[in-house]
Design an enzyme around this catalytic site. Structure first.
Site, PDB file in Angstrom:
ATOM      1  N   HIS A  15       1.102  -1.196   0.272  1.00 56.57           N
ATOM      2  CA  HIS A  15       0.133  -0.017  -0.376  1.00 56.57           C
ATOM      3  C   HIS A  15       0.508   1.770   0.136  1.00 56.57           C
ATOM      4  O   HIS A  15       1.646   0.942   0.277  1.00 56.57           O
ATOM      5  CB  HIS A  15      -1.331  -0.031   1.398  1.00 56.57           C
ATOM      6  CG  HIS A  15      -1.981  -1.087   0.904  1.00 56.57           C
ATOM      7  ND1 HIS A  15      -2.606  -1.692   2.087  1.00 56.57           N
ATOM      8  CD2 HIS A  15      -2.971  -1.334   0.023  1.00 56.57           C
ATOM      9  CE1 HIS A  15      -3.434  -2.293   1.624  1.00 56.57           C
ATOM     10  NE2 HIS A  15      -3.295  -2.364   0.406  1.00 56.57           N
ATOM     11  N   GLY A  67      -3.866  -2.176  -7.834  1.00 55.85           N
ATOM     12  CA  GLY A  67      -4.850  -2.518  -6.677  1.00 55.85           C
ATOM     13  C   GLY A  67      -5.396  -2.667  -6.777  1.00 55.85           C
ATOM     14  O   GLY A  67      -6.883  -2.412  -6.622  1.00 55.85           O
ATOM     15  N   ASP A  72      -4.632  -6.694  -7.118  1.00 52.38           N
ATOM     16  CA  ASP A  72      -5.210  -7.158  -6.044  1.00 52.38           C
ATOM     17  C   ASP A  72      -5.816  -8.615  -7.074  1.00 52.38           C
ATOM     18  O   ASP A  72      -5.490  -9.655  -6.544  1.00 52.38           O
ATOM     19  CB  ASP A  72      -5.895  -6.539  -4.699  1.00 52.38           C
ATOM     20  CG  ASP A  72      -5.292  -5.558  -4.447  1.00 52.38           C
ATOM     21  OD1 ASP A  72      -3.984  -5.560  -4.126  1.00 52.38           O
ATOM     22  OD2 ASP A  72      -5.281  -4.826  -3.545  1.00 52.38           O
TER      23      ASP A  72
END
Length: 154
Positions: A15, A67, A72
């Site tokens: 992240h 992501g 993801d």
């Protein structure tokens, strides 16, 4: 990990507030990581690629989407297809993520499909240095999912 003979496919995801940590970890382990195939979410992969280039480290890095834009989910699909051996996912646990459902899906698929997943550097270090990767006598056990009846306990 330097002693691992088996070629692995390793996922690296971080992240935003953990990207610096991931890049630092990857550079620290670059000699070992460069012997394996890496799959990264978009921005994380570009940052690692740039850091490796600055140090003249050649590596096989594939970048999927970022992501929040499906990366993801792309990696989760690779997990389901048994294309991943190890996942390193440095999660920002202190801030909400707009794609939380995708994050949970990736974590869940790693658990269901028995893919080792490290969510901090210490766990990542332990996993990439494990001697089990090359132990021909070791076979990971399949997770056991069965009904548990609490009333059966005496």
């Amino acid at each position: 990990m330097e002693n691992i003979k088996k070629a692995l496919t390793i996922v690296l995801v971080a992240h935003d507030r953990r990207k610096a940590d991931m890049v630092d970890w990857a550079v620290y382990n670059a000699n070992a990581l460069s012997k394996h195939k890496m799959v990264c979410t978009g921005t994380t992969g570009r940052l690692i690629s740039n850091a490796f280039s600055e140090k003249n480290i050649k590596a096989d890095i594939t970048c999927v989407s970022s992501g929040p834009f499906g990366g993801d989910a792309e990696i989760a699909a690779m997990v389901v297809k048994k294309e991943i051996n190890l996942a390193i996912f440095l999660i920002d646990d202190l801030n909400p993520q707009p794609h939380e459902a995708d994050i949970q899906m990736l974590l869940r698929q790693c658990r269901i499909h028995n893919i080792p997943i490290a969510c901090n550097r210490y766990s990542a270090d332990l996993m990439i240095t494990s001697l089990l990767w090359d132990d021909e006598n070791y076979t990971p056990t399949t997770p056991i999912y069965q009904q548990f009846v609490r009333d059966d306990i005496i």
